[in-house]
Design a protein around this motif. Structure first.
Motif, PDB file in Angstrom:
ATOM      1  N   THR A   1      24.415  -4.116 -28.347  1.00  0.00           N
ATOM      2  CA  THR A   1      25.217  -4.759 -29.387  1.00  0.00           C
ATOM      3  C   THR A   1      26.690  -4.450 -29.156  1.00  0.00           C
ATOM      4  O   THR A   1      27.042  -3.523 -28.428  1.00  0.00           O
ATOM      5  CB  THR A   1      24.834  -4.248 -30.792  1.00  0.00           C
ATOM      6  OG1 THR A   1      25.144  -2.836 -30.869  1.00  0.00           O
ATOM      7  CG2 THR A   1      23.356  -4.475 -31.087  1.00  0.00           C
TER       8      THR A   1
ATOM      9  N   ARG B   1      16.001  -0.660 -29.710  1.00  0.00           N
ATOM     10  CA  ARG B   1      17.052  -1.320 -30.498  1.00  0.00           C
ATOM     11  C   ARG B   1      17.444  -0.475 -31.707  1.00  0.00           C
ATOM     12  O   ARG B   1      18.639  -0.335 -32.022  1.00  0.00           O
ATOM     13  CB  ARG B   1      16.584  -2.702 -30.939  1.00  0.00           C
ATOM     14  CG  ARG B   1      16.420  -3.683 -29.795  1.00  0.00           C
ATOM     15  CD  ARG B   1      15.874  -5.017 -30.277  1.00  0.00           C
ATOM     16  NE  ARG B   1      15.676  -5.941 -29.157  1.00  0.00           N
ATOM     17  CZ  ARG B   1      15.106  -7.137 -29.283  1.00  0.00           C
ATOM     18  NH1 ARG B   1      14.666  -7.550 -30.471  1.00  0.00           N
ATOM     19  NH2 ARG B   1      14.968  -7.923 -28.225  1.00  0.00           N
ATOM     20  N   ASN B   2      16.449   0.092 -32.378  1.00  0.00           N
ATOM     21  CA  ASN B   2      16.754   0.920 -33.552  1.00  0.00           C
ATOM     22  C   ASN B   2      17.556   2.160 -33.172  1.00  0.00           C
ATOM     23  O   ASN B   2      18.492   2.549 -33.895  1.00  0.00           O
ATOM     24  CB  ASN B   2      15.454   1.332 -34.258  1.00  0.00           C
ATOM     25  CG  ASN B   2      14.788   0.175 -34.977  1.00  0.00           C
ATOM     26  OD1 ASN B   2      15.446  -0.800 -35.343  1.00  0.00           O
ATOM     27  ND2 ASN B   2      13.489   0.274 -35.180  1.00  0.00           N
ATOM     28  N   GLU B   3      17.189   2.779 -32.052  1.00  0.00           N
ATOM     29  CA  GLU B   3      17.921   3.963 -31.619  1.00  0.00           C
ATOM     30  C   GLU B   3      19.362   3.613 -31.255  1.00  0.00           C
ATOM     31  O   GLU B   3      20.292   4.374 -31.547  1.00  0.00           O
ATOM     32  CB  GLU B   3      17.207   4.618 -30.437  1.00  0.00           C
ATOM     33  CG  GLU B   3      15.901   5.303 -30.836  1.00  0.00           C
ATOM     34  CD  GLU B   3      15.194   5.951 -29.656  1.00  0.00           C
ATOM     35  OE1 GLU B   3      15.652   5.741 -28.506  1.00  0.00           O
ATOM     36  OE2 GLU B   3      14.197   6.653 -29.877  1.00  0.00           O
TER      37      GLU B   3
ATOM     38  N   ALA C   1      18.190  -5.143 -25.249  1.00  0.00           N
ATOM     39  CA  ALA C   1      18.934  -4.438 -26.294  1.00  0.00           C
ATOM     40  C   ALA C   1      20.424  -4.480 -25.951  1.00  0.00           C
ATOM     41  O   ALA C   1      20.829  -4.928 -24.878  1.00  0.00           O
ATOM     42  CB  ALA C   1      18.452  -2.990 -26.411  1.00  0.00           C
TER      43      ALA C   1
ATOM     44  N   GLU D   1      11.554  -2.500 -30.080  1.00  0.00           N
ATOM     45  CA  GLU D   1      12.147  -2.262 -31.395  1.00  0.00           C
ATOM     46  C   GLU D   1      12.670  -0.837 -31.530  1.00  0.00           C
ATOM     47  O   GLU D   1      13.700  -0.600 -32.170  1.00  0.00           O
ATOM     48  CB  GLU D   1      11.131  -2.563 -32.510  1.00  0.00           C
ATOM     49  CG  GLU D   1      10.920  -4.043 -32.751  1.00  0.00           C
ATOM     50  CD  GLU D   1      12.230  -4.787 -32.999  1.00  0.00           C
ATOM     51  OE1 GLU D   1      13.073  -4.291 -33.789  1.00  0.00           O
ATOM     52  OE2 GLU D   1      12.432  -5.860 -32.399  1.00  0.00           O
ATOM     53  N   LYS D   2      11.978   0.110 -30.930  1.00  0.00           N
ATOM     54  CA  LYS D   2      12.452   1.493 -31.000  1.00  0.00           C
ATOM     55  C   LYS D   2      13.761   1.649 -30.235  1.00  0.00           C
ATOM     56  O   LYS D   2      14.683   2.336 -30.698  1.00  0.00           O
ATOM     57  CB  LYS D   2      11.397   2.447 -30.433  1.00  0.00           C
ATOM     58  CG  LYS D   2      11.809   3.918 -30.550  1.00  0.00           C
ATOM     59  CD  LYS D   2      10.714   4.864 -30.080  1.00  0.00           C
ATOM     60  CE  LYS D   2      11.162   6.320 -30.235  1.00  0.00           C
ATOM     61  NZ  LYS D   2      10.113   7.266 -29.778  1.00  0.00           N
TER      62      LYS D   2
ATOM     63  N   ASN E   1      21.076   1.127 -32.589  1.00  0.00           N
ATOM     64  CA  ASN E   1      21.754   0.858 -33.858  1.00  0.00           C
ATOM     65  C   ASN E   1      22.118   2.151 -34.582  1.00  0.00           C
ATOM     66  O   ASN E   1      23.212   2.291 -35.141  1.00  0.00           O
ATOM     67  CB  ASN E   1      20.880  -0.009 -34.757  1.00  0.00           C
ATOM     68  CG  ASN E   1      20.732  -1.429 -34.239  1.00  0.00           C
ATOM     69  OD1 ASN E   1      21.588  -1.911 -33.491  1.00  0.00           O
ATOM     70  ND2 ASN E   1      19.663  -2.103 -34.619  1.00  0.00           N
ATOM     71  N   ASN E   2      21.206   3.120 -34.572  1.00  0.00           N
ATOM     72  CA  ASN E   2      21.475   4.405 -35.221  1.00  0.00           C
ATOM     73  C   ASN E   2      22.604   5.156 -34.518  1.00  0.00           C
ATOM     74  O   ASN E   2      23.455   5.771 -35.171  1.00  0.00           O
ATOM     75  CB  ASN E   2      20.200   5.265 -35.240  1.00  0.00           C
ATOM     76  CG  ASN E   2      19.121   4.688 -36.132  1.00  0.00           C
ATOM     77  OD1 ASN E   2      19.412   3.926 -37.062  1.00  0.00           O
ATOM     78  ND2 ASN E   2      17.877   5.038 -35.872  1.00  0.00           N
ATOM     79  N   THR E   3      22.594   5.091 -33.190  1.00  0.00           N
ATOM     80  CA  THR E   3      23.661   5.749 -32.428  1.00  0.00           C
ATOM     81  C   THR E   3      25.003   5.096 -32.717  1.00  0.00           C
ATOM     82  O   THR E   3      26.021   5.782 -32.925  1.00  0.00           O
ATOM     83  CB  THR E   3      23.368   5.671 -30.921  1.00  0.00           C
ATOM     84  OG1 THR E   3      22.131   6.331 -30.654  1.00  0.00           O
ATOM     85  CG2 THR E   3      24.477   6.335 -30.117  1.00  0.00           C
TER      86      THR E   3
END
Length: 302
Positions: free
Chosen positions: A87, A31-33, A85, A28-29, A35-37
């Motif tokens: 996207t 993926r979140n990183e 991960a 999850e970390k 998404n934030n990038t």
């Protein structure tokens, strides 16, 4: 093109080494990183982005805005991210640069991710995307595969699956730092490049295999294209960094493919690491490598 200085490269690698530990970071970390990038990335104004849904898969068309493109030609791009991960948004800048360098539109798909969806989910989704293109009027001769890291693996595995099932293959494929043997992980560069590679490691790639396999007991030969019969594959273009642990995956695969009669162009980039192309906004070598991909695409889809 002016080369990046040794001091700049050292600084970049030090930063990547300090901020990268793929083998231990929770899914999850990661993926979140990503998404934030992706959210912080500056939008390319020289491309047109169009969303598309292929069955249950989300995707994006990336089309150069300032170039005349042949609407019948397409690059089907499979992203990296260790099967866990990745996207369309995170890959928008890279695929936009590939689209602009080649003058060909790019279709990026978000295949199902592990550990929620284990092997062979991602492989199945790549086949679905290719068959969707054929069903929607694209000729195999006007399609190229592209991919980085495990996306490069998926490009190879999709080619091999299509060949085994007697289906028409695309015109070729370009592979950026591909994994060609996810099962054995015995390339000599895992040892000789372990201290040089700022982003990859043997431990990280073991995690990739274990996470994607999950509890699957299916035959996993397909996860090691290096160990398969490679005859009949279309022309391939491979780029790999001299400082990455996956170097021998590319060099050994190239030798095997050529021995099987496959036309392969291999570029080994001095002092570079896995998918250094992401830093094209600041690294001249990265944009130069992308331009070389563009030349290959133009050659295969003239």
């Amino acid at each position: 093109m002016e080369k990046t200085s040794i001091e700049q490269l050292a600084a970049i690698k030090h930063f990547l080494k300090q901020s990268s530990n793929f083998s231990e970071i929770p899914v999850e970390k990661i993926r979140n990183e990503m998404n934030n990038t992706a959210a912080a990335m500056q939008m390319n104004t020289d491309i047109i982005v169009q969303e598309v849904v292929i069955g249950n898969l989300f995707g994006e068309w990336i089309t150069p805005a300032n170039l005349t493109v042949d609407v019948n030609k397409v690059i089907l791009y499979f992203h990296g991210g260790g099967f866990i991960a990745g996207t369309c948004a995170f890959y928008r800048d890279l695929t936009a640069r590939i689209a602009n360098s080649s003058g060909v539109k790019v279709l990026v798909i978000e295949y199902r991710l592990a550990p929620e969806h284990s092997y062979p989910a991602a492989n199945e989704d790549c086949l679905i995307a290719y068959r969707w293109l054929l069903e929607n009027g694209y000729s195999a001769a006007n399609i190229l595969f592209g991919g980085d890291s495990v996306g490069g693996s998926l490009a190879l595995m999709t080619l091999l699956s299509l060949r085994e099932q007697g289906e028409t293959l695309p015109a070729g494929a370009f592979l950026i730092s591909p994994h060609t043997d996810l099962v054995h992980l015995d390339g000599e560069s895992y040892t000789t490049r372990s201290e040089l590679d700022p982003t990859g490691s043997l431990e990280g790639n073991r995690r990739i295999l274990n996470t994607y396999l999950g509890s699957s007991t299916d035959d996993i030969l397909l996860l090691s294209p290096l160990r398969m019969n490679l005859s009949g594959l279309p022309d391939l273009f491979i780029q790999v960094g001299d400082h990455e642990v996956l170097l021998s995956d590319s060099t050994r695969f190239t030798d095997q493919a050529r021995a099987a009669g496959v036309a392969v162009t291999l570029e080994v980039w001095d002092q570079m690491w896995s998918v250094f192309h992401f830093l094209a906004y600041m690294l001249p070598e990265a944009q130069q490598a992308i331009d070389h991909i563009g030349h290959f695409v133009k050659k295969k889809l003239p």
